[in-house]
Design a protein around this motif. Structure first.
Motif, PDB file in Angstrom:
ATOM      1  N   SER A   2       0.832  -1.208   0.000  1.00 45.48           N
ATOM      2  CA  SER A   2       0.000   0.000   0.000  1.00 45.48           C
ATOM      3  C   SER A   2       0.870   1.264   0.000  1.00 45.48           C
ATOM      4  CB  SER A   2      -0.886  -0.002   1.250  1.00 45.48           C
ATOM      5  OG  SER A   2      -1.461   1.276   1.446  1.00 45.48           O
ATOM      6  N   ARG A   3       1.902   1.285   0.829  1.00 42.21           N
ATOM      7  CA  ARG A   3       2.780   2.460   0.924  1.00 42.21           C
ATOM      8  C   ARG A   3       3.464   2.736  -0.405  1.00 42.21           C
ATOM      9  NH1 ARG A   3       0.734   3.193   4.961  1.00 42.21           N
ATOM     10  NH2 ARG A   3       1.469   3.420   7.121  1.00 42.21           N
ATOM     11  N   GLN A  26       1.053   4.034  -2.909  1.00 45.33           N
ATOM     12  CA  GLN A  26       0.569   5.385  -2.591  1.00 45.33           C
ATOM     13  C   GLN A  26       1.547   6.442  -3.087  1.00 45.33           C
ATOM     14  OE1 GLN A  26      -0.390   5.779   1.531  1.00 45.33           O
ATOM     15  NE2 GLN A  26      -1.219   7.862   1.341  1.00 45.33           N
ATOM     16  N   PHE A  27       2.837   6.093  -3.121  1.00 39.10           N
ATOM     17  CA  PHE A  27       3.851   7.062  -3.554  1.00 39.10           C
ATOM     18  C   PHE A  27       4.379   6.719  -4.946  1.00 39.10           C
ATOM     19  CE2 PHE A  27       3.981   9.739   0.114  1.00 39.10           C
ATOM     20  CZ  PHE A  27       3.384   8.946   1.088  1.00 39.10           C
ATOM     21  N   GLU A  50      -5.116  -5.250  -1.343  1.00 40.19           N
ATOM     22  CA  GLU A  50      -4.536  -3.911  -1.533  1.00 40.19           C
ATOM     23  C   GLU A  50      -4.434  -3.586  -3.025  1.00 40.19           C
ATOM     24  OE1 GLU A  50      -4.678  -3.260   2.293  1.00 40.19           O
ATOM     25  OE2 GLU A  50      -4.026  -1.732   0.835  1.00 40.19           O
ATOM     26  N   ASP A 103      -7.719  -2.612  -4.492  1.00 41.12           N
ATOM     27  CA  ASP A 103      -8.078  -1.268  -4.000  1.00 41.12           C
ATOM     28  C   ASP A 103      -7.296  -0.206  -4.780  1.00 41.12           C
ATOM     29  OD1 ASP A 103      -7.126   0.990  -1.716  1.00 41.12           O
ATOM     30  OD2 ASP A 103      -9.264   0.498  -1.777  1.00 41.12           O
ATOM     31  N   ILE A 104      -5.990  -0.447  -4.967  1.00 42.53           N
ATOM     32  CA  ILE A 104      -5.140   0.501  -5.717  1.00 42.53           C
ATOM     33  C   ILE A 104      -5.648   0.619  -7.156  1.00 42.53           C
ATOM     34  CG2 ILE A 104      -2.810   0.825  -6.662  1.00 42.53           C
ATOM     35  CD1 ILE A 104      -1.910  -0.904  -4.094  1.00 42.53           C
ATOM     36  N   ASN A 125      -8.499   2.881  -7.722  1.00 39.48           N
ATOM     37  CA  ASN A 125      -8.228   4.331  -7.754  1.00 39.48           C
ATOM     38  C   ASN A 125      -7.263   4.709  -8.871  1.00 39.48           C
ATOM     39  OD1 ASN A 125      -9.676   4.265  -5.318  1.00 39.48           O
ATOM     40  ND2 ASN A 125      -7.796   3.774  -4.191  1.00 39.48           N
TER      41      ASN A 125
END
Ligand code: LRH
Ligand code: MN
Length: 431
Positions: free
Chosen positions: A270-271, A274-275, A309, A312-313, A316
Motif C-alpha cells: 500500500s505504501r 501510494q507514492f 490492496e 483497492d489501488i 483508484n
C-alpha cells in the motif's frame, strides 16, 4: 499456429469428463454472488486478464546449499525450459511470458530464441541481471559486492553487465530490468552504510541512463542472504529511496520471501503504491527465511491481503499494471506442477479480492467497526471460487483440472526419454 506440447484432444477429453460438474458448481456460485449483485461472468472475465510471468530458473528442480535432487526429464537448456513453460501456459492459460536470468539463459542467437518462443505462443517478461556470482572468465570478483563495490572497476563491470542485459531484453521484446544484488556485509564495521548506499545510487543512475524510454527498472530488496549482517538494499525503505533517487521509471519490486517473518507485507504494498513506486512482485511463500516455496502454500491469507490492496489501488488508479512474476524454488515437486498450481493460487487470491464488498468495508472502517471490517474481508476470502478458476481456464482453451491433465499426458515421462538425466552428483544451487 502455436506449437503445443500436450494433445488438445486429451485436454478436451479431460474437460468433457468434468464439464457437467463445473457447470453445476459455477451456476450455484453464480446464484450466491447474484445475491450480492455480483455478475460471475464479469469476475470470470477479470480473472482471465491476470497474467503472471514464469521464472526460467524455476522450471528445473531447485536445491539448497546442502543438495539438489534433480527429477527426471530435467530441462537442460533455455529451449527445453521454454517447452516446459509452454505446457504450463497451455494448461493454465495465465502465464504467457517468461522472465529470463542472465547469464544463466544467455542465448547464442537472441533472434532464434525469440522465434522459438513465439512459435510456442510465449513472450519475455522482465529480464534479471546477475552480479551475485562470478562468471568463469571473470577477472574481477563480486565477492565483496558488485554495484556497491569499493573499487570503481568492479562497479563498472556490474553496470556494463546490466546494460548488456537491457540490450538483450530489447531484442527479445522485454520491457523491464529487475536488479537484485546480494551486496552487503557479514560483520559490523565491514561496510560503511551510507558510502555503500551512495555507490549503489551512482551505479543505478548509470544503468538507468541506458534504460529505453518505454522500460521500467525494478529494484528488489531483500533482508539478508547471501550477506548475513547488512544488505545494501535491505528493505522497502532503502528500495524506495533508491528508486526515487534513480528516476521516474525506476520502481520497487516486492519479493514476498524477502522480509522478516510476520512483516506486514500488504502494508508495504500500500505504501509503495501510494507514492507511485510499486513496480512488481515475485510471488512465493515462506515460513522462516527466503524459502521460495509455492505461492499460497504456507500463508494464503497473506497472499489474499496483498491482492486486496492491489484491487483497492487498481480501483483508484486504472493505469496501475505492475509486473507479476513467480519466483520459487521447486526442490521436492515437479516444477511444472508447482508452477501451474502456484499461478492458480495467485489467480485465486486475485478473484477473492475482486469479491470484497468495498463499499461495506469502507463504511465499517469509517464507523470504526473492526469486527465487521474483518468479517467483510473474510466473507470474500471464505468463498470457494474454484468454479471461476476452472471456467476461466476452460473458456480460454485450457484444462479444467490442469494437474490431472498434465499427469494424464505423461509429458514428464516423455521428457525423461528425450532428455537423458545427467548422472552428475547433485550440485547445490537453484539451476
Ligand atoms: C534473490 C531472488 C532474485 C533472483 C534470485 C533467483 O533471492 O529472489 O529475485 O535473482 O532470487
Ligand atoms: Mn526474487
Amino acid at each position: 499456429m502455436t506449437t503445443t506440447k500436450i494433445s488438445t484432444d486429451l485436454i478436451q477429453q479431460e474437460n468433457h469428463r468434468r464439464q457437467d460438474w463445473l457447470q453445476q458448481d459455477y451456476q450455484a456460485l453464480a446464484e450466491k454472488l447474484q445475491r450480492q449483485h455480483i455478475d460471475i461472468t464479469t469476475v470470470t472475465a477479470q480473472a482471465q486478464t491476470l497474467q503472471v510471468a514464469l521464472p526460467s530458473w524455476g522450471v528445473g528442480t531447485g536445491g539448497t546449499r546442502f543438495a539438489r535432487f534433480p527429477g527426471i526429464g530435467e530441462p537442460r537448456n533455455i529451449f527445453e525450459k521454454l517447452d516446459d513453460c509452454s505446457v504450463i501456459q497451455q494448461l493454465g492459460r495465465m502465464t504467457p511470458n517468461i522472465s529470463l536470468h542472465i547469464p544463466w539463459d544467455k542465448p547464442d542467437d537472441p533472434r532464434e530464441l525469440k522465434q522459438y518462443a513465439e512459435a510456442l505462443g510465449l513472450g519475455f517478461d522482465a529480464m534479471n541481471s546477475n552480479t551475485f556470482q562470478d562468471q568463469a572468465n571473470q577477472d574481477l570478483s563480486y565477492k565483496y559486492g558488485s554495484l556497491t563495490h569499493t573499487r570503481a572497476e568492479v562497479r563498472q563491470l556490474a553496470i556494463a553487465h546490466n546494460i548488456e542485459v537491457i540490450e538483450l531484453g530489447q531484442q527479445l521484446g522485454s520491457k523491464a530490468l529487475t536488479v537484485w544484488i546480494g551486496d552487503g556485509s557479514n560483520f559490523p564495521g565491514q561496510q560503511h552504510f551510507s558510502l555503500a548506499f551512495g555507490r549503489y545510487l551512482e551505479s543505478a543512475r548509470q544503468i538507468y541512463q541506458a534504460l529505453p524510454s518505454d522500460w521500467n527498472m525494478l529494484l528488489e530488496h531483500k533482508m539478508f542472504e547471501p550477506a548475513f549482517y547488512s544488505t545494501v538494499i535491505q528493505d522497502w525503505g532503502s528500495s524506495y529511496l533508491a528508486a526515487k533517487e534513480t528516476g521516474e521509471r525506476c520502481l520497487c519490486l516486492v519479493d514476498l520471501g524477502h522480509h522478516a517473518p510476520n512483516v506486514n507485507i500488504e502494508m508495504i504494498v500500500s505504501r509503495l503504491a501510494q507514492f507511485g513506486k510499486l513496480g512488481g512482485f515475485h510471488f512465493n511463500d515462506s515460513k522462516y527465511g527466503d524459502d521460495d516455496l509455492d505461492s499460497g502454500s504456507i500463508n494464503p491469507y497473506q497472499l489474499f491481503l496483498v491482492f486486496n490492496e492491489l484491487v483497492d489501488i487498481q480501483g483508484n488508479m486504472p493505469s496501475f499494471s505492475p509486473f507479476y512474476m513467480l519466483d520459487q524454488s521447486h526442490n521436492v515437486t515437479d516444477p511444472i506442477e508447482s508452477l501451474i498450481y502456484s499461478a492458480a493460487e495467485v489467480q485465486r487470491a486475485y478473484i477473492k479480492a475482486l469479491l470484497v464488498d468495498r463499499t461495506a468495508l469502507s463504511q465499517h472502517q469509517d464507523n470504526n467497526d473492526p469486527l465487521m471490517a474483518q468479517a467483510t474481508l473474510k466473507a470474500a476470502y471464505n468463498l470457494d471460487v474454484e468454479p471461476i478458476l476452472q471456467m476461466a481456464r476452460m473458456q480460454s482453451g485450457g484444462a479444467i483440472d490442469p494437474i490431472a491433465c498434465y499427469r494424464a499426458s505423461a509429458y514428464r515421462q516423455q521428457c525423461a526419454q528425450q532428455r537423458p538425466t545427467d548422472k552428475q552428483p547433485s550440485g547445490s544451487g537453484i539451476i
